[in-house]
Enzyme design. Sequence first.
Site, PDB file in Angstrom:
ATOM      1  N   ASP A 130      -2.698  23.037  92.630  1.00 61.19           N
ATOM      2  CA  ASP A 130      -2.763  23.851  91.417  1.00 61.19           C
ATOM      3  C   ASP A 130      -3.829  24.942  91.506  1.00 61.19           C
ATOM      4  OD1 ASP A 130      -3.980  23.114  88.059  1.00 61.19           O
ATOM      5  OD2 ASP A 130      -2.770  24.784  88.803  1.00 61.19           O
ATOM      6  N   ASP A 183      -0.378  31.255  89.193  1.00 60.90           N
ATOM      7  CA  ASP A 183      -0.646  29.836  88.989  1.00 60.90           C
ATOM      8  C   ASP A 183       0.429  28.938  89.601  1.00 60.90           C
ATOM      9  OD1 ASP A 183      -1.207  27.782  86.006  1.00 60.90           O
ATOM     10  OD2 ASP A 183      -1.418  27.405  88.150  1.00 60.90           O
TER      11      ASP A 183
HETATM   12  C1  LIG Z   1       4.891  23.981  89.655  1.00 59.78           C
HETATM   13  O1  LIG Z   1       4.727  22.599  89.350  1.00 59.78           O
HETATM   14  C2  LIG Z   1       4.231  22.456  88.047  1.00 59.78           C
HETATM   15  C3  LIG Z   1       3.678  21.041  87.847  1.00 59.78           C
HETATM   16  C4  LIG Z   1       4.022  20.604  86.430  1.00 59.78           C
HETATM   17  C5  LIG Z   1       3.037  21.221  85.424  1.00 59.78           C
HETATM   18  C6  LIG Z   1       3.425  20.769  83.994  1.00 59.78           C
HETATM   19  O2  LIG Z   1       4.693  21.388  83.728  1.00 59.78           O
HETATM   20  C7  LIG Z   1       3.548  19.255  83.882  1.00 59.78           C
HETATM   21  C8  LIG Z   1       4.818  18.765  83.693  1.00 59.78           C
HETATM   22  C9  LIG Z   1       5.031  17.382  83.548  1.00 59.78           C
HETATM   23  C10 LIG Z   1       3.949  16.496  83.566  1.00 59.78           C
HETATM   24  C11 LIG Z   1       2.650  16.997  83.749  1.00 59.78           C
HETATM   25  C12 LIG Z   1       2.429  18.364  83.928  1.00 59.78           C
HETATM   26  C13 LIG Z   1       1.031  18.746  84.148  1.00 59.78           C
HETATM   27  C14 LIG Z   1       0.115  18.732  83.077  1.00 59.78           C
HETATM   28  C15 LIG Z   1      -1.231  19.036  83.315  1.00 59.78           C
HETATM   29  C16 LIG Z   1      -1.681  19.301  84.621  1.00 59.78           C
HETATM   30  C17 LIG Z   1      -0.753  19.323  85.685  1.00 59.78           C
HETATM   31  C18 LIG Z   1       0.583  19.019  85.459  1.00 59.78           C
HETATM   32  C19 LIG Z   1       2.447  21.313  82.902  1.00 59.78           C
HETATM   33  C20 LIG Z   1       2.970  21.010  81.501  1.00 59.78           C
HETATM   34  C21 LIG Z   1       1.948  21.528  80.461  1.00 59.78           C
HETATM   35  C22 LIG Z   1       1.648  23.021  80.672  1.00 59.78           C
HETATM   36  N1  LIG Z   1       1.221  23.169  82.065  1.00 59.78           N
HETATM   37  C23 LIG Z   1      -0.122  23.358  82.373  1.00 59.78           C
HETATM   38  O3  LIG Z   1      -0.991  23.558  81.556  1.00 59.78           O
HETATM   39  C24 LIG Z   1      -0.520  23.379  83.855  1.00 59.78           C
HETATM   40  C25 LIG Z   1      -0.947  24.769  84.331  1.00 59.78           C
HETATM   41  C26 LIG Z   1      -1.562  24.428  85.656  1.00 59.78           C
HETATM   42  N2  LIG Z   1      -2.482  25.470  86.103  1.00 59.78           N
HETATM   43  C27 LIG Z   1      -2.281  23.098  85.467  1.00 59.78           C
HETATM   44  O4  LIG Z   1      -3.678  23.305  85.449  1.00 59.78           O
HETATM   45  C28 LIG Z   1      -1.781  22.562  84.133  1.00 59.78           C
HETATM   46  C29 LIG Z   1       2.264  22.809  83.042  1.00 59.78           C
END
Ligand SMILES: COCCCC[C@@](O)(c1ccccc1-c1ccccc1)[C@@H]1CCCN(C(=O)[C@H]2C[C@@H](N)[C@@H](O)C2)C1
Length: 339
Positions: A38, A224
Amino acid sequence: IRETLKETGVTPAEVFATQYFGEISIGTPAQVFNVVFDTGSANLWVPSQSCSPLYTACFTHNRYDASKSHTHIQNGTGFSIQYASGNVRGFLSEDIVVVSGIPVVQVFAEATVLPAIPFIFAKFDGVLGMGYPEAAIDGITPVFDRIMSQGVLKENSFSVYYSRDPEHIPGGELVLGGTDPNYYMGSFHYVSTKGEGKWEVIMKGVSVGEETLFCTEGCNTMIDTGSSYITGPASSVSILMKMIGAVELAEGGYTVNCDLVMSLPSVTFHLGDQEYPLTQEDYVLWQSQFGEDICTVTFRELDLPPPAGPVWILGAKFIARYYTVFDRKNNRIGFAQAV
Ligand SMILES: COCCCC[C@@](O)(c1ccccc1-c1ccccc1)[C@@H]1CCCN(C(=O)[C@H]2C[C@@H](N)[C@@H](O)C2)C1
């Protein structure tokens, strides 16, 4: 040094969106975890064995067990990291972390409080922040900085390929210390980062079709790898959605009439001296659910409060089209046409 990334399915809301992640190991003998690499954060955490199984998200993911690693070094300092989706809490530990075959002695967090939303939807266990040390909670030296200080990389940079067609092509690839010509065509064009220890640049404009409508004065933009979609200030994205005839769904997110998809305009991001268009093929997710077609638009409104916002975030959907190199030596980000 390559890390093959995996990727999972797609449905409307971001938490079900395409998730890209890869394997690391921690401890001796190795305990294996899937993590999101990330660029939007700078700490490593994985679920902890001492996370109460009452936390469903811990129970359903791999957990680090310090008592089973004889290279574990006790720390115990409290840890909390805040994401847009909520925060993850735990305590610090130290152990050998192996990424793409490179071992580093790393301080990381064992998560003991893992919110069910969104983490029960995660196909991965934890997060490995690829951000700058300035962004690291508790001043912990990030993994990539520890790898750079070993002097094993040809270049102090890393590159990300995200597959656009997960059903038929592997999910993606992270290269530490260079780029992989198998996954891009043509040359790289670079944009300098803002120099505040973030993978953030100044974008010069956002166009819909031929008209530059947003960010005409320049705007902060984060590249990002940990975001699935492309987000922008609600004021801009709501106009953008109206222009392409997208309607907002109840659970958040926008859909368009599938019959109109082929006539949708490109959305172009002006970064450095280049224009980076996304066509409707890049930004519309065409799915058939229960026999009917749903066309989801992968733009989201996100208003972050100052100083972080206002900000545009170019996530996986953009990186899947433009192979991206994150260059720590020259503090710049390079883009080339992805294969
Ligand atoms: C490309 O692959 C993407 C990975 C999934 C990210 C994500 O879709 C997710 C989905 C399901 C469960 C957990 C998480 C997730 C949640 C927190 C951290 C990492 C993964 C996040 C959902 C919420 C908004 N978003 C972010 O803020 C993310 C933005 C990023 N910079 C992080 O710091 C947080 C993306």
